[in-house]
Design a protein around this motif. Structure first.
Motif, PDB file in Angstrom:
ATOM      1  N   LYS A   1      -5.394   1.533   0.939  1.00  0.00           N
ATOM      2  CA  LYS A   1      -4.092   1.119   0.242  1.00  0.00           C
ATOM      3  C   LYS A   1      -3.170   0.634   1.456  1.00  0.00           C
ATOM      4  CE  LYS A   1      -3.917   2.513  -3.867  1.00  0.00           C
ATOM      5  NZ  LYS A   1      -4.374   3.924  -4.475  1.00  0.00           N
ATOM      6  N   CYS A   2      -3.065   1.037   2.709  1.00  0.00           N
ATOM      7  CA  CYS A   2      -2.097   0.355   3.410  1.00  0.00           C
ATOM      8  C   CYS A   2      -2.723   0.081   4.822  1.00  0.00           C
ATOM      9  CB  CYS A   2      -0.996   1.608   3.769  1.00  0.00           C
ATOM     10  SG  CYS A   2      -1.717   2.910   5.013  1.00  0.00           S
TER      11      CYS A   2
ATOM     12  N   CYS B   1      -7.374   2.601   5.958  1.00  0.00           N
ATOM     13  CA  CYS B   1      -6.713   2.995   4.749  1.00  0.00           C
ATOM     14  C   CYS B   1      -7.046   1.927   3.671  1.00  0.00           C
ATOM     15  CB  CYS B   1      -5.363   3.493   4.817  1.00  0.00           C
ATOM     16  SG  CYS B   1      -4.776   4.066   3.125  1.00  0.00           S
TER      17      CYS B   1
ATOM     18  N   CYS C   1      -5.277   7.312   3.818  1.00  0.00           N
ATOM     19  CA  CYS C   1      -4.780   8.060   4.960  1.00  0.00           C
ATOM     20  C   CYS C   1      -3.778   9.254   4.222  1.00  0.00           C
ATOM     21  CB  CYS C   1      -3.646   7.028   5.825  1.00  0.00           C
ATOM     22  SG  CYS C   1      -2.169   6.665   4.727  1.00  0.00           S
TER      23      CYS C   1
ATOM     24  N   CYS D   1      -1.406   7.925   1.762  1.00  0.00           N
ATOM     25  CA  CYS D   1      -1.571   7.363   0.457  1.00  0.00           C
ATOM     26  C   CYS D   1      -2.300   8.620  -0.279  1.00  0.00           C
ATOM     27  CB  CYS D   1      -2.446   6.032   0.978  1.00  0.00           C
ATOM     28  SG  CYS D   1      -1.556   4.964   1.721  1.00  0.00           S
TER      29      CYS D   1
HETATM   30 ZN   LIG Z   1      -2.648   4.466   3.724  1.00  0.00          ZN
END
Ligand SMILES: [Zn+2]
Length: 217
Positions: free
Chosen positions: A38-39, A36, A56, A59
């Motif tokens: 972002k994370c 993902c 994900c 996110c």
């Molecule tokens: Zn994420």
């Protein structure tokens, strides 16, 4: 080698395989463990495209929320000053009352005449009056004046004092003229804006007190 595989190897994306039933046979296919963006949570994908955005579910939801918040900010920017005043009054009401849900209908009704309220206290008074079951006319013209609220069924005028619209000053002349236009059986009630905006639940008591002592006379 597939395009997905070429790009995955170039970008350092982990590749694993999974067994999959296909036309009665089992076969192995590659699965790309794409992080993902972002994370970093690994997402299992059967293809990999570097140009695609990988997020994900969590996110994705966060992103959607942020976009909606930005959209709301833009809406707030293009709201008229009176619409902004209305919203501020509703926020103030939310802080003051316990059962905010019970106000939703009154807020909807009051909102239809947003352009007729000049201040936050006026909006609060309008909402509370509607909630209390009064039929109100905001900004009713009486002779050469405009009064904040007329309640014809009660023969009652409510003026919210101290706002921009009715600067404190001699009211006697104005009230006298209004009284003459409407008739002596009408009552004019003045409510201080500052006070009412912090004690909106007291409005009913103020009206009862203000109207009963007049009619006993
Ligand atoms: Zn994420």
């Amino acid at each position: 080698m597939s395009k997905s595989e070429i790009y995955a190897k170039r970008d350092g994306i982990a590749i694993t395989t999974e067994m999959r039933g296909y036309a009665g046979r089992k076969c192995e296919r590659p699965v790309y463990l794409v992080p993902c963006q972002k994370c970093g949570t690994k997402l299992r994908k059967v293809t990999y495209k570097p140009s695609k955005e990988y997020l994900c579910d969590y996110c994705k939801l966060e992103k959607k929320r942020k976009e909606e918040a930005i959209e709301q900010e833009i809406w707030d920017l293009i709201k008229t000053p009176k619409e902004q005043t209305f919203d501020k009054a509703v926020a103030k009401l939310y802080k003051q009352v316990k059962k905010f849900d019970s106000y939703k209908e009154a807020i909807e009704i009051a909102k239809k005449r947003t352009e007729r309220y000049d201040s936050i206290p006026e909006v609060l008074v309008a909402i509370e009056l509607i909630k209390l079951g009064y039929s109100i006319i905001p900004q009713q013209k009486v002779g050469r004046y405009r009064v904040d609220f007329a309640i014809p069924a009660e023969k009652l005028i409510i003026e919210v004092d101290g706002g921009l619209y009715h600067p404190n000053g001699p009211k006697a002349g104005r009230d006298g003229d209004i009284q003459l236009s409407l008739g002596l059986d009408w009552k004019i009630l003045h409510i201080p804006a500052e006070w009412i905006s912090n004690h909106i639940k007291m409005l009913k008591k103020v009206i009862i007190a203000g109207t009963s002592d007049n009619r006993e006379k």
